[in-house]
Design a protein around this motif. Structure first.
Motif, PDB file in Angstrom:
ATOM      1  N   PRO A 198       0.796  -1.242   0.000  1.00 40.55           N
ATOM      2  CA  PRO A 198       0.000   0.000   0.000  1.00 40.55           C
ATOM      3  C   PRO A 198       0.820   1.280   0.000  1.00 40.55           C
ATOM      4  O   PRO A 198       0.239   2.362   0.116  1.00 40.55           O
ATOM      5  CB  PRO A 198      -0.823  -0.127   1.294  1.00 40.55           C
ATOM      6  CG  PRO A 198       0.005  -0.965   2.200  1.00 40.55           C
ATOM      7  CD  PRO A 198       0.803  -1.900   1.318  1.00 40.55           C
ATOM      8  N   HIS A 199       2.147   1.193  -0.131  1.00 41.19           N
ATOM      9  CA  HIS A 199       2.963   2.414  -0.014  1.00 41.19           C
ATOM     10  C   HIS A 199       4.187   2.333  -0.933  1.00 41.19           C
ATOM     11  O   HIS A 199       5.243   1.826  -0.547  1.00 41.19           O
ATOM     12  CB  HIS A 199       3.406   2.591   1.440  1.00 41.19           C
ATOM     13  CG  HIS A 199       3.941   3.950   1.744  1.00 41.19           C
ATOM     14  ND1 HIS A 199       3.716   4.584   2.947  1.00 41.19           N
ATOM     15  CD2 HIS A 199       4.682   4.812   1.010  1.00 41.19           C
ATOM     16  CE1 HIS A 199       4.297   5.774   2.937  1.00 41.19           C
ATOM     17  NE2 HIS A 199       4.902   5.930   1.777  1.00 41.19           N
ATOM     18  N   VAL A 200       4.027   2.844  -2.158  1.00 40.78           N
ATOM     19  CA  VAL A 200       5.101   2.769  -3.157  1.00 40.78           C
ATOM     20  C   VAL A 200       5.289   4.135  -3.813  1.00 40.78           C
ATOM     21  O   VAL A 200       4.311   4.790  -4.197  1.00 40.78           O
ATOM     22  CB  VAL A 200       4.763   1.721  -4.251  1.00 40.78           C
ATOM     23  CG1 VAL A 200       5.796   1.748  -5.378  1.00 40.78           C
ATOM     24  CG2 VAL A 200       4.668   0.327  -3.644  1.00 40.78           C
ATOM     25  N   HIS A 201       6.539   4.561  -3.922  1.00 38.76           N
ATOM     26  CA  HIS A 201       6.855   5.785  -4.671  1.00 38.76           C
ATOM     27  C   HIS A 201       7.351   5.383  -6.061  1.00 38.76           C
ATOM     28  O   HIS A 201       8.462   4.894  -6.206  1.00 38.76           O
ATOM     29  CB  HIS A 201       7.910   6.614  -3.929  1.00 38.76           C
ATOM     30  CG  HIS A 201       7.407   7.122  -2.613  1.00 38.76           C
ATOM     31  ND1 HIS A 201       6.763   8.333  -2.491  1.00 38.76           N
ATOM     32  CD2 HIS A 201       7.421   6.566  -1.373  1.00 38.76           C
ATOM     33  CE1 HIS A 201       6.411   8.504  -1.218  1.00 38.76           C
ATOM     34  NE2 HIS A 201       6.795   7.454  -0.521  1.00 38.76           N
ATOM     35  N   VAL A 202       6.477   5.577  -7.040  1.00 33.00           N
ATOM     36  CA  VAL A 202       6.776   5.142  -8.411  1.00 33.00           C
ATOM     37  C   VAL A 202       7.692   6.154  -9.120  1.00 33.00           C
ATOM     38  O   VAL A 202       8.393   5.815 -10.061  1.00 33.00           O
ATOM     39  CB  VAL A 202       5.453   4.935  -9.189  1.00 33.00           C
ATOM     40  CG1 VAL A 202       5.708   4.634 -10.660  1.00 33.00           C
ATOM     41  CG2 VAL A 202       4.647   3.799  -8.568  1.00 33.00           C
ATOM     42  N   LEU A 248      -6.629   9.314  -0.055  1.00 29.04           N
ATOM     43  CA  LEU A 248      -6.029  10.632   0.108  1.00 29.04           C
ATOM     44  C   LEU A 248      -4.820  10.520   1.027  1.00 29.04           C
ATOM     45  O   LEU A 248      -4.927   9.982   2.131  1.00 29.04           O
ATOM     46  CB  LEU A 248      -7.049  11.600   0.731  1.00 29.04           C
ATOM     47  CG  LEU A 248      -6.572  13.045   0.915  1.00 29.04           C
ATOM     48  CD1 LEU A 248      -6.418  13.753  -0.435  1.00 29.04           C
ATOM     49  CD2 LEU A 248      -7.547  13.826   1.816  1.00 29.04           C
ATOM     50  N   LYS A 249      -3.682  11.024   0.571  1.00 34.15           N
ATOM     51  CA  LYS A 249      -2.471  11.028   1.415  1.00 34.15           C
ATOM     52  C   LYS A 249      -2.277  12.427   1.957  1.00 34.15           C
ATOM     53  O   LYS A 249      -2.232  13.401   1.208  1.00 34.15           O
ATOM     54  CB  LYS A 249      -1.254  10.609   0.585  1.00 34.15           C
ATOM     55  CG  LYS A 249       0.080  10.653   1.326  1.00 34.15           C
ATOM     56  CD  LYS A 249       0.235   9.478   2.265  1.00 34.15           C
ATOM     57  CE  LYS A 249       1.523   9.532   3.080  1.00 34.15           C
ATOM     58  NZ  LYS A 249       2.720   9.207   2.317  1.00 34.15           N
ATOM     59  N   MET A 250      -2.171  12.514   3.287  1.00 35.06           N
ATOM     60  CA  MET A 250      -1.939  13.808   3.924  1.00 35.06           C
ATOM     61  C   MET A 250      -0.562  13.804   4.576  1.00 35.06           C
ATOM     62  O   MET A 250      -0.273  12.945   5.411  1.00 35.06           O
ATOM     63  CB  MET A 250      -3.009  14.085   4.981  1.00 35.06           C
ATOM     64  CG  MET A 250      -4.421  14.146   4.413  1.00 35.06           C
ATOM     65  SD  MET A 250      -5.682  14.511   5.679  1.00 35.06           S
ATOM     66  CE  MET A 250      -5.266  16.190   6.113  1.00 35.06           C
ATOM     67  N   ALA A 255       0.827   5.848   8.125  1.00 34.54           N
ATOM     68  CA  ALA A 255       1.909   5.262   7.330  1.00 34.54           C
ATOM     69  C   ALA A 255       3.150   5.030   8.201  1.00 34.54           C
ATOM     70  O   ALA A 255       3.369   5.720   9.197  1.00 34.54           O
ATOM     71  CB  ALA A 255       2.273   6.198   6.173  1.00 34.54           C
ATOM     72  N   HIS A 256       3.920   4.052   7.792  1.00 34.78           N
ATOM     73  CA  HIS A 256       5.276   3.771   8.301  1.00 34.78           C
ATOM     74  C   HIS A 256       5.545   4.184   9.751  1.00 34.78           C
ATOM     75  O   HIS A 256       6.361   5.055  10.014  1.00 34.78           O
ATOM     76  CB  HIS A 256       6.336   4.376   7.382  1.00 34.78           C
ATOM     77  CG  HIS A 256       6.115   5.793   6.923  1.00 34.78           C
ATOM     78  ND1 HIS A 256       5.850   6.823   7.775  1.00 34.78           N
ATOM     79  CD2 HIS A 256       6.138   6.328   5.681  1.00 34.78           C
ATOM     80  CE1 HIS A 256       5.713   7.937   7.076  1.00 34.78           C
ATOM     81  NE2 HIS A 256       5.879   7.658   5.803  1.00 34.78           N
ATOM     82  N   ILE A 257       4.878   3.512  10.698  1.00 35.76           N
ATOM     83  CA  ILE A 257       5.210   3.832  12.088  1.00 35.76           C
ATOM     84  C   ILE A 257       6.524   3.130  12.459  1.00 35.76           C
ATOM     85  O   ILE A 257       6.840   2.050  11.966  1.00 35.76           O
ATOM     86  CB  ILE A 257       4.084   3.491  13.080  1.00 35.76           C
ATOM     87  CG1 ILE A 257       3.844   2.001  13.158  1.00 35.76           C
ATOM     88  CG2 ILE A 257       2.799   4.219  12.717  1.00 35.76           C
ATOM     89  CD1 ILE A 257       3.157   1.647  14.438  1.00 35.76           C
ATOM     90  N   THR A 306       6.171  -1.292   2.042  1.00 34.16           N
ATOM     91  CA  THR A 306       7.615  -1.082   1.842  1.00 34.16           C
ATOM     92  C   THR A 306       8.033   0.371   1.948  1.00 34.16           C
ATOM     93  O   THR A 306       9.170   0.657   2.260  1.00 34.16           O
ATOM     94  CB  THR A 306       8.071  -1.596   0.461  1.00 34.16           C
ATOM     95  OG1 THR A 306       7.405  -0.838  -0.559  1.00 34.16           O
ATOM     96  CG2 THR A 306       7.787  -3.081   0.310  1.00 34.16           C
ATOM     97  N   ASP A 307       7.122   1.328   1.658  1.00 26.74           N
ATOM     98  CA  ASP A 307       7.553   2.720   1.436  1.00 26.74           C
ATOM     99  C   ASP A 307       8.730   2.718   0.445  1.00 26.74           C
ATOM    100  O   ASP A 307       9.713   3.420   0.639  1.00 26.74           O
ATOM    101  CB  ASP A 307       7.928   3.421   2.743  1.00 26.74           C
ATOM    102  CG  ASP A 307       8.068   4.928   2.562  1.00 26.74           C
ATOM    103  OD1 ASP A 307       7.750   5.446   1.470  1.00 26.74           O
ATOM    104  OD2 ASP A 307       8.516   5.602   3.510  1.00 26.74           O
ATOM    105  N   HIS A 308       8.592   1.902  -0.585  1.00 23.59           N
ATOM    106  CA  HIS A 308       9.607   1.807  -1.651  1.00 23.59           C
ATOM    107  C   HIS A 308       9.877   3.223  -2.179  1.00 23.59           C
ATOM    108  O   HIS A 308       9.016   3.822  -2.822  1.00 23.59           O
ATOM    109  CB  HIS A 308       9.063   0.892  -2.750  1.00 23.59           C
ATOM    110  CG  HIS A 308       9.946   0.729  -3.947  1.00 23.59           C
ATOM    111  ND1 HIS A 308      11.025  -0.127  -3.958  1.00 23.59           N
ATOM    112  CD2 HIS A 308       9.916   1.308  -5.172  1.00 23.59           C
ATOM    113  CE1 HIS A 308      11.614  -0.083  -5.149  1.00 23.59           C
ATOM    114  NE2 HIS A 308      10.967   0.782  -5.906  1.00 23.59           N
TER     115      HIS A 308
HETATM  116 ZN   LIG Z   1       6.544   7.270   1.538  1.00 22.05          ZN
END
Ligand SMILES: [Zn+2]
Length: 358
Positions: free
Chosen positions: A10-14, A95-97, A153-155, A228-230
């Motif tokens: 659920p968390h990827v930077h393309v 929505l990402k805040m 996200a990403h705690i 992953t927060d890739h």
């Molecule tokens: Zn991120």
């Protein structure tokens, strides 16, 4: 050989649009498939950021042409778009805040800018918060006041996992994700990752103390998702005077988790719960029919950036000995990855929000 449902990240930077020298919809979705991931949710802090109908179209047009796994694109919350994004919610992952420091169009300087987003964004559509430490507590208070779910996200910190635990015990609608690098690395590893280049150890949230890492493992039942927060950046950028924070992670996720299974620190049902069942529920994602992954749980090898599909060309886990390998990925009846090769072409991936929803 182990057959499992394929994973959701659920968390990827393309990185597309705008920074395709480090990644794009081609390379990110190949990295996903090689990692056993068949659905990715893409973050909106691209260049330009995805924050209205026009920018959403830019990203989705590129994805439609290039993606090889399924996907959805997040919208970013900005100071001026709280009246626009609700009408786009059905086309987006959510929505990402960015409640902590971010620059440009997605900057939310004070809480008066959070309010209209919490009030207006549809309650059934996901809101994801980048909110660390005390900001995270403020974000959970907003969720309580406006009586809507939020996903953190990403705690990475003990204080964060303990507060989320307490919030859940009081039935607040909060869920959270943890990244492999915050489970498998601490501050103590920065020197080894850096190899003389301190920028390589930079990631946000920062790598935490061993006590923080231990608290995440001890509260595994509080963690809803692995994500992953890739966040790929080239080595040239990481080794520059102004190194951007972020690690690639799509291709190391499953090998690290399977290694933890082999060490009895995690179970296969944990992986299925946190990488398939929970993200599907939290982000309202459709089932992918005839889709699975096959793993060799006994394969022992060393992680090497040279074998990865991500364009960034490095990994903080270089040389790590792991046990467990993705052998085959079948997506909607077609073998998409087998023995190190991507077997589906660009455009095979579907936008899970707008294409073929049952
Ligand atoms: Zn991120």
């Amino acid at each position: 050989m182990l057959k499992l449902p394929s994973l959701i990240d659920p968390h990827v930077h393309v990185r597309e649009p705008g920074q395709i020298h480090k990644e794009d919809w081609h390379s990110a979705t190949q990295a996903a498939l090689a990692g056993g991931v068949t659905t990715i949710l893409a973050m909106p802090n691209t260049q330009p950021p995805i924050f209205d109908a026009e920018t959403l179209k830019i990203s989705l047009d590129a994805a439609k042409q290039k993606a090889r796994c399924d996907y959805a694109q997040f919208l970013g919350a900005g100071p001026d778009n709280a009246h626009i994004v609700p009408s786009l919610a059905h086309k987006a992952a959510g929505l990402k805040m960015y409640l902590d420091s971010t620059f440009g169009e997605l900057r939310l300087d004070d809480m008066t800018l959070w309010q209209p987003h919490f009030m207006n964004f549809p309650k059934e559509a996901p809101i994801v918060l980048h909110a660390e430490s005390r900001t995270m507590a403020a974000g959970i208070l907003f969720a309580a006041i406006y009586d809507r779910p939020v996903h953190i996200a990403h705690i990475s910190l003990k204080e964060e996992i303990l507060l989320i635990k307490a919030a859940k015990e009081r039935s607040l609608k909060v869920t959270c994700e943890v990244c492999p690098h915050h489970l498998f690395l601490s501050k103590d590893d920065i020197l080894a990752i850096s190899q003389g280049h301190p920028g390589r150890g930079e990631v946000r949230p920062r790598l935490a103390t061993r006590e923080d890492v231990e608290a995440l493992w001890q509260n595994m039942d509080v963690i809803d998702c692995f994500a992953t927060d890739h966040a790929p950046h080239t080595l040239e950028e990481k080794d520059s005077e102004n190194p951007p924070p972020g690690f690639p992670g799509l291709e190391t996720l499953l090998p690290l988790l399977l290694t933890a299974v082999s060490e009895s620190r995690l179970t296969i049902p944990d992986i299925i719960q946190k990488s398939v069942i929970n993200p599907r529920k939290i982000f309202n994602l459709p089932e992918q029919p005839e889709t699975w992954i096959e793993l060799d749980e006994n394969a022992e090898y060393a992680i090497k950036a040279a074998n990865q599909f991500t364009r960034c060309g490095w990994t903080p886990f270089e040389g790590w000995k792991v046990k467990g390998k993705v052998k085959k990925v079948v997506l909607r009846g077609t073998t998409a990855f087998e023995d190190g090769k991507i077997l589906v072409g660009p455009g095979y991936g579907k936008n899970i929000r707008t294409e073929g929803r049952s």
